[in-house]
Design a protein around this motif. Sequence first.
Motif, PDB file in Angstrom:
ATOM      1  N   SER A 264      -4.455 -11.814  21.987  1.00  0.00           N
ATOM      2  CA  SER A 264      -3.236 -12.383  21.403  1.00  0.00           C
ATOM      3  C   SER A 264      -2.364 -11.360  20.682  1.00  0.00           C
ATOM      4  N   LEU A 265      -2.930 -10.183  20.355  1.00  0.00           N
ATOM      5  CA  LEU A 265      -2.162  -9.126  19.728  1.00  0.00           C
ATOM      6  C   LEU A 265      -2.486  -7.801  20.412  1.00  0.00           C
ATOM      7  N   GLN A 266      -1.678  -6.792  20.155  1.00  0.00           N
ATOM      8  CA  GLN A 266      -1.941  -5.445  20.664  1.00  0.00           C
ATOM      9  C   GLN A 266      -2.733  -4.695  19.600  1.00  0.00           C
ATOM     10  N   TRP A 267      -3.994  -4.405  19.882  1.00  0.00           N
ATOM     11  CA  TRP A 267      -4.885  -3.846  18.887  1.00  0.00           C
ATOM     12  C   TRP A 267      -5.025  -2.334  19.039  1.00  0.00           C
ATOM     13  N   GLN A 268      -4.904  -1.636  17.905  1.00  0.00           N
ATOM     14  CA  GLN A 268      -5.012  -0.185  17.871  1.00  0.00           C
ATOM     15  C   GLN A 268      -5.965   0.228  16.745  1.00  0.00           C
ATOM     16  N   SER A 269      -6.239   1.521  16.677  1.00  0.00           N
ATOM     17  CA  SER A 269      -7.026   2.045  15.568  1.00  0.00           C
ATOM     18  C   SER A 269      -6.152   2.188  14.333  1.00  0.00           C
ATOM     19  N   MET A 270      -6.770   2.328  13.182  1.00  0.00           N
ATOM     20  CA  MET A 270      -6.027   2.542  11.942  1.00  0.00           C
ATOM     21  C   MET A 270      -5.189   3.815  12.032  1.00  0.00           C
ATOM     22  N   ALA A 271      -5.805   4.889  12.521  1.00  0.00           N
ATOM     23  CA  ALA A 271      -5.098   6.175  12.579  1.00  0.00           C
ATOM     24  C   ALA A 271      -3.879   6.082  13.486  1.00  0.00           C
ATOM     25  N   ASP A 272      -4.030   5.455  14.650  1.00  0.00           N
ATOM     26  CA  ASP A 272      -2.912   5.366  15.587  1.00  0.00           C
ATOM     27  C   ASP A 272      -1.797   4.470  15.064  1.00  0.00           C
ATOM     28  N   LEU A 273      -2.157   3.461  14.305  1.00  0.00           N
ATOM     29  CA  LEU A 273      -1.150   2.516  13.839  1.00  0.00           C
ATOM     30  C   LEU A 273      -0.468   2.968  12.552  1.00  0.00           C
ATOM     31  N   TYR A 274      -1.220   3.636  11.672  1.00  0.00           N
ATOM     32  CA  TYR A 274      -0.679   3.939  10.347  1.00  0.00           C
ATOM     33  C   TYR A 274      -0.420   5.416  10.073  1.00  0.00           C
ATOM     34  N   LEU A 275      -1.143   6.311  10.708  1.00  0.00           N
ATOM     35  CA  LEU A 275      -0.983   7.738  10.420  1.00  0.00           C
ATOM     36  C   LEU A 275      -0.052   8.399  11.432  1.00  0.00           C
ATOM     37  N   THR A 276       1.149   7.897  11.520  1.00  0.00           N
ATOM     38  CA  THR A 276       2.140   8.464  12.425  1.00  0.00           C
ATOM     39  C   THR A 276       3.285   9.055  11.609  1.00  0.00           C
ATOM     40  N   PRO A 277       3.908  10.119  12.104  1.00  0.00           N
ATOM     41  CA  PRO A 277       4.960  10.808  11.331  1.00  0.00           C
ATOM     42  C   PRO A 277       6.144   9.928  10.976  1.00  0.00           C
ATOM     43  N   ASP A 278       6.394   8.890  11.758  1.00  0.00           N
ATOM     44  CA  ASP A 278       7.569   8.050  11.511  1.00  0.00           C
ATOM     45  C   ASP A 278       7.341   7.000  10.424  1.00  0.00           C
ATOM     46  N   LYS A 279       6.099   6.865   9.967  1.00  0.00           N
ATOM     47  CA  LYS A 279       5.787   5.834   8.968  1.00  0.00           C
ATOM     48  C   LYS A 279       5.896   6.403   7.545  1.00  0.00           C
ATOM     49  N   THR A 280       6.594   5.684   6.691  1.00  0.00           N
ATOM     50  CA  THR A 280       6.663   6.034   5.273  1.00  0.00           C
ATOM     51  C   THR A 280       6.171   4.838   4.459  1.00  0.00           C
ATOM     52  N   TYR A 281       5.588   5.135   3.302  1.00  0.00           N
ATOM     53  CA  TYR A 281       4.992   4.080   2.492  1.00  0.00           C
ATOM     54  C   TYR A 281       5.385   4.265   1.027  1.00  0.00           C
ATOM     55  N   PRO A 282       5.536   3.155   0.297  1.00  0.00           N
ATOM     56  CA  PRO A 282       5.877   3.267  -1.125  1.00  0.00           C
ATOM     57  C   PRO A 282       4.724   3.884  -1.909  1.00  0.00           C
ATOM     58  N   VAL A 283       5.061   4.639  -2.944  1.00  0.00           N
ATOM     59  CA  VAL A 283       4.055   5.225  -3.817  1.00  0.00           C
ATOM     60  C   VAL A 283       3.792   4.259  -4.969  1.00  0.00           C
ATOM     61  N   VAL A 284       2.534   3.915  -5.187  1.00  0.00           N
ATOM     62  CA  VAL A 284       2.154   2.979  -6.240  1.00  0.00           C
ATOM     63  C   VAL A 284       1.118   3.644  -7.124  1.00  0.00           C
ATOM     64  N   ASP A 285       1.382   3.658  -8.430  1.00  0.00           N
ATOM     65  CA  ASP A 285       0.395   4.153  -9.379  1.00  0.00           C
ATOM     66  C   ASP A 285      -0.655   3.069  -9.566  1.00  0.00           C
ATOM     67  N   TRP A 286      -1.820   3.289  -9.021  1.00  0.00           N
ATOM     68  CA  TRP A 286      -2.875   2.276  -9.015  1.00  0.00           C
ATOM     69  C   TRP A 286      -3.215   1.783 -10.424  1.00  0.00           C
ATOM     70  N   ARG A 287      -3.118   2.662 -11.393  1.00  0.00           N
ATOM     71  CA  ARG A 287      -3.468   2.275 -12.761  1.00  0.00           C
ATOM     72  C   ARG A 287      -2.478   1.293 -13.355  1.00  0.00           C
ATOM     73  N   SER A 288      -1.298   1.173 -12.744  1.00  0.00           N
ATOM     74  CA  SER A 288      -0.272   0.264 -13.282  1.00  0.00           C
ATOM     75  C   SER A 288      -0.383  -1.142 -12.711  1.00  0.00           C
ATOM     76  N   VAL A 289      -1.256  -1.330 -11.732  1.00  0.00           N
ATOM     77  CA  VAL A 289      -1.418  -2.646 -11.128  1.00  0.00           C
ATOM     78  C   VAL A 289      -2.219  -3.528 -12.073  1.00  0.00           C
ATOM     79  N   LYS A 290      -1.625  -4.611 -12.520  1.00  0.00           N
ATOM     80  CA  LYS A 290      -2.273  -5.493 -13.489  1.00  0.00           C
ATOM     81  C   LYS A 290      -3.096  -6.558 -12.789  1.00  0.00           C
ATOM     82  N   GLN A 291      -4.282  -6.788 -13.294  1.00  0.00           N
ATOM     83  CA  GLN A 291      -5.159  -7.804 -12.737  1.00  0.00           C
ATOM     84  C   GLN A 291      -4.640  -9.190 -13.064  1.00  0.00           C
ATOM     85  N   ALA A 292      -4.733 -10.089 -12.081  1.00  0.00           N
ATOM     86  CA  ALA A 292      -4.310 -11.473 -12.320  1.00  0.00           C
ATOM     87  C   ALA A 292      -5.319 -12.144 -13.249  1.00  0.00           C
ATOM     88  N   SER A 293      -4.826 -13.030 -14.075  1.00  0.00           N
ATOM     89  CA  SER A 293      -5.708 -13.733 -15.015  1.00  0.00           C
ATOM     90  C   SER A 293      -6.451 -14.862 -14.314  1.00  0.00           C
TER      91      SER A 293
END
Length: 293
Positions: A264-293
């Motif tokens: 039902s979907l086109q399945w690829q590996s993580m590296a092939d799908l996400y580690l490509t030069p055309d992909k950019t991702y937001p930078v998130v400071d992990w320590r700033s992520v607040k836990q839900a109560s």
Amino acid sequence: MMSKLQGAMTIDVEDYFQVEAFAKLVDRNKWDSYERRVAGSTRKALSLFQQHDAKATFFILGWVAEREPELVREILAAGHEVASHGYAHQHVCGLTPEQFREDIVRAKGILEDIGGCAVQGYRAPCFSIDQDNHWAHEIIMETGHQYSSSIYPIKHDLYGVPNAPTEPFRLPNGLLEIPASTLPLGGKNLPISGGGYFRLLPLMISQWALKQHAKRHGQVVFYFHPWELDTEQPRMVDASRKSKFRHYLNLDRMEPRLSKLLNSLQWQSMADLYLTPDKTYPVVDWRSVKQAS
């Protein structure tokens, strides 16, 4: 013809006696006394992937790779990605930074020695990275991994960070974190990525939810374990009712459901799908992520 939605197919390669549901029953030091079935069930997954022209990422325990090196080579020969699931399937929250470093360095070295290629990805056992051990991301990067898939943005009794980002993001150190997929509903993130959820929910609902995530984010992450394809595995008769429910529910339906999902979907590996030069991702400071109560 419209192309299929894209997904990253991932498999956490561990045997039936190494799962968290049975951790209190099975002494890690006695793993070698149990019948190993992981090679046969993993080869069943490889056959399904071949039938449906799907590629995947296999997050392999170092312990398994040591004992089944030919399986690692078969995975690579079939065109899939080999990544690390650590060595001994220990929760990150139960390790010191030094112990964690030793575990993932050992696993990465074993996999690279067997496969002859760099291991880029890591997934923590039971998605066990959260705010209390955010130092783990630094060690993952320092040890040469390019990405992690160790966070599930849900509320769960064993794991989860409900307020974590629900799409891939970079840590300030440059490491890419790829969370397990969820679907927002009623102000909460519902787990849809795979495993027991896929066996519990009706197939039509799982497929719909995965496609909704893929439409919204451009891709989706799915995961399962080889033992979920092994209906003949030995039963842990002394396990709690809850653990038995989680582990054994609908095992007989997993293979036909997975076969339909692969189509039902086109399945690829993580590296092939996400580690490509055309992909950019937001930078998130992990320590700033607040836990839900």
